[in-house]
Design a protein around this motif. Structure first.
Motif, PDB file in Angstrom:
ATOM      1  N   LEU A  24       0.826  -1.106   0.154  1.00 17.51           N
ATOM      2  CA  LEU A  24       0.009  -0.082   0.027  1.00 17.51           C
ATOM      3  C   LEU A  24       0.751   1.252  -0.065  1.00 17.51           C
ATOM      4  CD1 LEU A  24      -2.711  -1.136   2.484  1.00 17.51           C
ATOM      5  CD2 LEU A  24      -2.928  -0.748   0.121  1.00 17.51           C
ATOM      6  N   GLN A  25       1.823   1.340   0.725  1.00 24.04           N
ATOM      7  CA  GLN A  25       2.784   2.384   0.722  1.00 24.04           C
ATOM      8  C   GLN A  25       3.492   2.509  -0.462  1.00 24.04           C
ATOM      9  OE1 GLN A  25       5.499   1.708   3.871  1.00 24.04           O
ATOM     10  NE2 GLN A  25       4.508   2.791   5.431  1.00 24.04           N
ATOM     11  N   SER A  26       3.937   1.810  -1.093  1.00 26.08           N
ATOM     12  CA  SER A  26       4.716   1.898  -2.528  1.00 26.08           C
ATOM     13  C   SER A  26       3.457   2.258  -3.520  1.00 26.08           C
ATOM     14  CB  SER A  26       5.468   0.878  -2.996  1.00 26.08           C
ATOM     15  OG  SER A  26       4.884  -0.447  -2.820  1.00 26.08           O
ATOM     16  N   GLY A  27       2.360   1.612  -3.345  1.00 23.58           N
ATOM     17  CA  GLY A  27       1.256   1.948  -4.274  1.00 23.58           C
ATOM     18  C   GLY A  27       0.835   3.426  -4.225  1.00 23.58           C
ATOM     19  N   TYR A  28       0.757   4.048  -2.892  1.00 18.80           N
ATOM     20  CA  TYR A  28       0.393   5.399  -2.548  1.00 18.80           C
ATOM     21  C   TYR A  28       1.501   6.285  -3.281  1.00 18.80           C
ATOM     22  CZ  TYR A  28      -0.621   9.553  -0.175  1.00 18.80           C
ATOM     23  OH  TYR A  28      -1.030  11.166  -0.075  1.00 18.80           O
ATOM     24  N   LYS A  29       2.791   5.905  -3.175  1.00 17.87           N
ATOM     25  CA  LYS A  29       3.952   6.802  -3.638  1.00 17.87           C
ATOM     26  C   LYS A  29       3.922   6.849  -5.056  1.00 17.87           C
ATOM     27  CE  LYS A  29       6.943   6.249   0.407  1.00 17.87           C
ATOM     28  NZ  LYS A  29       8.120   5.338   1.006  1.00 17.87           N
ATOM     29  N   VAL A  30       3.566   5.792  -6.132  1.00  9.54           N
ATOM     30  CA  VAL A  30       3.753   5.967  -7.177  1.00  9.54           C
ATOM     31  C   VAL A  30       2.352   6.458  -7.725  1.00  9.54           C
ATOM     32  CG1 VAL A  30       3.130   4.405  -9.171  1.00  9.54           C
ATOM     33  CG2 VAL A  30       4.807   3.510  -7.719  1.00  9.54           C
ATOM     34  N   PHE A  31       1.162   6.406  -6.794  1.00  9.48           N
ATOM     35  CA  PHE A  31       0.113   7.380  -7.234  1.00  9.48           C
ATOM     36  C   PHE A  31       0.198   8.772  -7.047  1.00  9.48           C
ATOM     37  CE2 PHE A  31      -4.302   8.999  -6.175  1.00  9.48           C
ATOM     38  CZ  PHE A  31      -4.850   8.709  -7.215  1.00  9.48           C
ATOM     39  N   LEU A  63     -11.822 -12.516  -7.855  1.00  6.40           N
ATOM     40  CA  LEU A  63     -12.790 -11.623  -6.986  1.00  6.40           C
ATOM     41  C   LEU A  63     -11.979 -10.361  -6.239  1.00  6.40           C
ATOM     42  CD1 LEU A  63     -15.559 -13.767  -6.266  1.00  6.40           C
ATOM     43  CD2 LEU A  63     -15.497 -12.333  -7.879  1.00  6.40           C
ATOM     44  N   GLY A  64     -10.894 -10.767  -5.709  1.00  8.41           N
ATOM     45  CA  GLY A  64     -10.316  -9.804  -4.646  1.00  8.41           C
ATOM     46  C   GLY A  64      -9.397  -8.980  -5.715  1.00  8.41           C
ATOM     47  N   VAL A  65      -8.932  -9.345  -7.088  1.00 11.38           N
ATOM     48  CA  VAL A  65      -8.242  -8.572  -7.756  1.00 11.38           C
ATOM     49  C   VAL A  65      -9.144  -7.623  -8.578  1.00 11.38           C
ATOM     50  CG1 VAL A  65      -6.900  -8.301  -9.870  1.00 11.38           C
ATOM     51  CG2 VAL A  65      -6.189  -9.846  -8.340  1.00 11.38           C
ATOM     52  N   ALA A  66     -10.552  -8.011  -8.771  1.00  8.00           N
ATOM     53  CA  ALA A  66     -11.476  -7.233  -9.449  1.00  8.00           C
ATOM     54  C   ALA A  66     -11.964  -6.111  -8.507  1.00  8.00           C
ATOM     55  CB  ALA A  66     -12.753  -8.221  -9.694  1.00  8.00           C
ATOM     56  N   VAL A  67     -12.121  -6.330  -7.065  1.00 14.36           N
ATOM     57  CA  VAL A  67     -12.527  -5.494  -6.035  1.00 14.36           C
ATOM     58  C   VAL A  67     -11.408  -4.350  -5.980  1.00 14.36           C
ATOM     59  CG1 VAL A  67     -12.752  -5.275  -3.509  1.00 14.36           C
ATOM     60  CG2 VAL A  67     -13.928  -6.860  -5.003  1.00 14.36           C
ATOM     61  N   LEU A  68     -10.034  -4.838  -5.921  1.00 17.70           N
ATOM     62  CA  LEU A  68      -8.955  -3.914  -5.781  1.00 17.70           C
ATOM     63  C   LEU A  68      -9.093  -2.974  -6.958  1.00 17.70           C
ATOM     64  CD1 LEU A  68      -6.159  -6.151  -4.446  1.00 17.70           C
ATOM     65  CD2 LEU A  68      -7.409  -4.337  -3.010  1.00 17.70           C
ATOM     66  N   ALA A  69      -9.288  -3.411  -8.083  1.00 16.82           N
ATOM     67  CA  ALA A  69      -9.177  -2.396  -9.509  1.00 16.82           C
ATOM     68  C   ALA A  69     -10.295  -1.708  -9.336  1.00 16.82           C
ATOM     69  CB  ALA A  69      -9.433  -3.457 -10.607  1.00 16.82           C
ATOM     70  N   GLY A  70     -11.513  -1.981  -9.014  1.00 10.69           N
ATOM     71  CA  GLY A  70     -12.384  -1.171  -8.925  1.00 10.69           C
ATOM     72  C   GLY A  70     -12.213  -0.114  -7.986  1.00 10.69           C
ATOM     73  N   LEU A  71     -11.669  -0.445  -6.810  1.00 12.75           N
ATOM     74  CA  LEU A  71     -11.273   0.616  -5.765  1.00 12.75           C
ATOM     75  C   LEU A  71     -10.126   1.439  -6.290  1.00 12.75           C
ATOM     76  CD1 LEU A  71     -11.175  -1.260  -2.414  1.00 12.75           C
ATOM     77  CD2 LEU A  71     -12.789   0.331  -3.126  1.00 12.75           C
ATOM     78  N   ALA A  72      -9.112   0.929  -7.342  1.00 18.77           N
ATOM     79  CA  ALA A  72      -8.245   1.693  -7.780  1.00 18.77           C
ATOM     80  C   ALA A  72      -8.844   2.713  -8.772  1.00 18.77           C
ATOM     81  CB  ALA A  72      -7.116   1.048  -8.218  1.00 18.77           C
ATOM     82  N   VAL A  73      -9.713   2.384  -9.538  1.00 18.33           N
ATOM     83  CA  VAL A  73     -10.479   3.320 -10.590  1.00 18.33           C
ATOM     84  C   VAL A  73     -11.075   4.375  -9.836  1.00 18.33           C
ATOM     85  CG1 VAL A  73     -12.013   3.270 -12.295  1.00 18.33           C
ATOM     86  CG2 VAL A  73     -10.304   1.344 -12.384  1.00 18.33           C
ATOM     87  N   PHE A  74     -12.060   3.886  -8.595  1.00 16.46           N
ATOM     88  CA  PHE A  74     -12.715   5.081  -7.867  1.00 16.46           C
ATOM     89  C   PHE A  74     -11.865   5.887  -7.326  1.00 16.46           C
ATOM     90  CE2 PHE A  74     -14.653   6.297  -3.887  1.00 16.46           C
ATOM     91  CZ  PHE A  74     -15.639   6.867  -4.395  1.00 16.46           C
ATOM     92  N   ALA A  75     -10.630   5.558  -6.686  1.00 16.89           N
ATOM     93  CA  ALA A  75      -9.709   6.400  -6.248  1.00 16.89           C
ATOM     94  C   ALA A  75      -9.061   7.510  -7.241  1.00 16.89           C
ATOM     95  CB  ALA A  75      -8.499   5.564  -5.302  1.00 16.89           C
ATOM     96  N   ALA A  76      -9.048   6.810  -8.275  1.00 14.88           N
ATOM     97  CA  ALA A  76      -8.093   7.818  -9.397  1.00 14.88           C
ATOM     98  C   ALA A  76      -9.278   8.612  -9.854  1.00 14.88           C
ATOM     99  CB  ALA A  76      -7.701   6.966 -10.515  1.00 14.88           C
ATOM    100  N   ALA A  77     -10.449   8.354 -10.114  1.00 16.51           N
ATOM    101  CA  ALA A  77     -11.282   9.247 -10.449  1.00 16.51           C
ATOM    102  C   ALA A  77     -11.602  10.359  -9.483  1.00 16.51           C
ATOM    103  CB  ALA A  77     -12.742   8.419 -10.782  1.00 16.51           C
ATOM    104  N   LYS A  78     -11.784   9.981  -8.209  1.00 21.07           N
ATOM    105  CA  LYS A  78     -11.726  11.005  -7.242  1.00 21.07           C
ATOM    106  C   LYS A  78     -10.669  11.962  -7.163  1.00 21.07           C
ATOM    107  CE  LYS A  78     -15.871  10.454  -5.346  1.00 21.07           C
ATOM    108  NZ  LYS A  78     -16.740  11.574  -5.446  1.00 21.07           N
TER     109      LYS A  78
END
Length: 88
Positions: A24-31, A63-78
Motif C-alpha cells: 500500500l505504501q509503495s502504491g500510494y507513492k507511485v500514485f 474476485l479480490g483483484v477485481a475489487v482492488l481494481a474497482g477501488l483503484a479506478v474509484f480512487a483515481a477518478a476522485k
C-alpha cells in the motif's frame, strides 16, 4: 511424523501485515507521482500476490483483484475530480 496437512501449512507462507503495508505504501507513492517507487510496488505486490495465491482459490483471487481494481479506478477518478476542482 507430520501429517500431510501440517506439512502443507508449513509450506504456505503467511501473509504478514508488513506485506500489505509495504504494498500500500509503495502504491500510494507511485500514485502521488514518485515513479522511482514502481519497482518496489511491483516487488511488494508480487510477494503479496504469491502468498495470497497459496491461500485462496482461483475464484477468490479473481474476485479480490477485481475489487482492488474497482477501488483503484474509484480512487483515481476522485483524485482527478479533486485536481480539476482545485484548478478552478
Amino acid at each position: 511424523m507430520s501429517t500431510p496437512s501440517t506439512q502443507l501449512e508449513k509450506d504456505i507462507e503467511k501473509i504478514l501485515p508488513e506485506d500489505i503495508i509495504n504494498t500500500l505504501q509503495s502504491g500510494y507513492k507511485v500514485f502521488t507521482g514518485d515513479k522511482d517507487q514502481l519497482d518496489d510496488l511491483l516487488k511488494n505486490g508480487s510477494t503479496l500476490l504469491r502468498k495470497a495465491s497459496q491461500r485462496f482459490t482461483t475464484t477468490q483471487l479473481i474476485l479480490g483483484v477485481a475489487v482492488l481494481a474497482g477501488l483503484a479506478v474509484f480512487a483515481a477518478a476522485k483524485a482527478t475530480e479533486y485536481a480539476e476542482d482545485s484548478h478552478h
